[in-house]
Design an enzyme around this catalytic site. Structure first.
Site, mmCIF file in Angstrom:
data_model
loop_
_atom_site.group_PDB
_atom_site.id
_atom_site.type_symbol
_atom_site.label_atom_id
_atom_site.label_comp_id
_atom_site.label_asym_id
_atom_site.label_seq_id
_atom_site.Cartn_x
_atom_site.Cartn_y
_atom_site.Cartn_z
ATOM 1 N N THR A 82 0.798 -1.223 0.000
ATOM 2 C CA THR A 82 0.000 0.000 0.000
ATOM 3 C C THR A 82 0.832 1.275 0.000
ATOM 4 O O THR A 82 0.275 2.371 -0.084
ATOM 5 C CB THR A 82 -0.913 0.046 1.241
ATOM 6 O OG1 THR A 82 -0.092 0.027 2.420
ATOM 7 C CG2 THR A 82 -1.878 -1.111 1.263
ATOM 8 N N LYS A 83 2.154 1.154 0.099
ATOM 9 C CA LYS A 83 2.981 2.334 0.319
ATOM 10 C C LYS A 83 3.263 3.090 -0.975
ATOM 11 O O LYS A 83 2.992 2.621 -2.078
ATOM 12 C CB LYS A 83 4.296 1.939 1.004
ATOM 13 C CG LYS A 83 4.098 1.314 2.386
ATOM 14 C CD LYS A 83 3.321 2.232 3.320
ATOM 15 C CE LYS A 83 3.319 1.762 4.764
ATOM 16 N NZ LYS A 83 2.559 0.532 4.993
#
Length: 415
Positions: free
Chosen positions: A214-215
């Protein structure tokens, strides 16, 4: 933090059915055709574990963070997670059994978990109600309530940069220098961003980054720990792979007989593979594009929600020159029941969402181990009942952004 799987990772459909509303997942990794050849070429090569791709990624990452500094002294050590990076950083600065590390209660469990790995104890601190960040002043107030013996056990402070917004690193540096504490910051959310003109990573003793799915930069799993201190860098390199005195890559090169090595410390298995390094290199080349796309989505949300009573857009830190926009942390008035109904209404409308975070004092392990009460952390307790993270990722289409902007006020009204 995953409250419900459907809110955190909704699978993107191939396309909506006829007359069905567009569904927007909470997150989709920004993997495109530029990334795939980099990984495939590594697979076709003769080395897939820690090797040249990881080294190139480390150099490129350090160069990226050094771009605003004439010193050009940062070193980067690639690892398999941000958790590993934090663990290595704390171990390198000497945190051990009986020590205390100051950690904000508003974070993912990994920030405090690594303190326990070393036999030390986290000292939890509440957060600022505007920024969700631990501040130097809040640390001073928490420490003032301790006994002299407890104060003497403090070894390090761990600021956590929330959502892409930076903590007051200049203030924390001054505090730690005055108290003789180490400064290791959790920058899982903070790539790329600046604090007082410098990229996060240029402050303190060591900084940990995350490349989780998700980064803002994705290698699937993975992380990086950076430092300007050569001795700390050497220690973290040794400890990331079993305490071996030399790199595994060096020991298996065919052009240099180097089979002999020594175990100099009881290290860990934290090395990054070349597959992840290759993906990281490809992603890093587009990190500024990713950031621009996230910032544009945040501006669209700000504009859409600015006049909606009961919805509050994310605040900006006074020291943050740039926000990474890892998260768009919307605040929803009305308490826990309204917030939870709002999430359900979003899900019904096909909009993925999540909550960041369930503060640590509300989790059984931390609550029971340290006898924590909700009243000990009134700000974090209150903000937990308001926060909802909305979709914000570079591959969002204009149609998807518009759908979120339209459905959020409607869902809140129904909640």
């Amino acid at each position: 933090m995953r409250l419900r799987l459907s809110h955190e990772f909704c699978t993107r459909n191939e396309g909506p059915a006829v007359n069905s509303p567009l569904r927007v997942p909470f997150h989709v990794p920004s993997i495109d055709e530029a990334d795939i050849p980099a990984v495939v070429d590594t697979l076709r090569g003769k080395w897939v574990t820690t090797g040249e791709r990881c080294r190139e990624f480390e150099v490129a990452f350090a160069d990226y963070l050094n771009r605003e500094s004439p010193d050009n002294d940062l070193q980067a050590i690639a690892v398999n997670s941000c958790t590993a990076a934090l663990h290595l950083g704390l171990e390198a600065v000497g945190v051990g059994s009986g020590d205390r590390v100051i950690v904000p209660v508003w974070t993912f469990t990994a920030s405090a978990e690594v303190v326990r790995y070393l036999g030390a104890d986290p000292l939890f601190v509440d957060i600022d109600p505007e920024t969700f960040l631990m501040t130097p002043q809040l640390v001073r107030e928490a420490v003032a309530r301790l006994s002299e013996l407890e104060r003497e056990s403090i070894r390090a402070v761990m600021p956590v940069h929330f959502g892409g917004m930076t903590s007051d690193m200049e203030g924390f540096e001054a505090l730690c220098e005055d108290q003789g504490w180490a400064l290791v910051d959790d920058a899982a959310h903070a790539l790329p961003t600046l604090c007082d003109g410098l990229p996060i990573g240029r402050w303190g003793h060591a900084t940990a980054f995350s490349f989780y799915a998700t980064k803002t930069l994705c290698t699937g799993e993975g992380g990086m720990v950076v430092t300007a201190n050569p001795e700390l860098a050497d220690r973290m390199r040794v400890m990331r792979l079993h305490g071996i005195s030399r790199d595994a890559f060096d020991r298996y090169r065919s052009d240099k007989p180097a089979w002999e090595y020594e175990i100099v410390a009881p290290g860990f298995k934290y090395n990054m593979s070349d597959l992840m390094g290759a993906l990281g290199l490809s992603q890093l080349a587009r990190i500024d594009q990713f950031h621009d796309a996230r910032a544009a989505i945040a501006r669209a949300y700000d504009q859409a929600f600015a006049g909606v009573e009961g919805l509050r857009c994310p605040s900006r830190s006074e020291v943050a020159d740039a926000h990474a926009w890892h998260l768009y942390a919307l605040r929803v008035a009305g308490g826990r029941k309204v917030r939870d109904r709002f999430i359900e209404e979003l899900a019904t409308a096909g909009i993925g969402s999540s909550v960041h975070f369930i503060p640590l004092h509300l989790h059984p392990y931390w609550r029971d181990s340290y006898q924590l009460e909700a009243s000990d952390f009134p700000v974090a307790t209150a903000l937990f009942e308001e926060e909802v993270s909305l979709p914000i990722y570079p591959s969002m289409t204009q149609e998807e952004i518009a759908r979120v902007a339209e459905e959020v006020p409607r869902a809140y009204e129904r909640a």
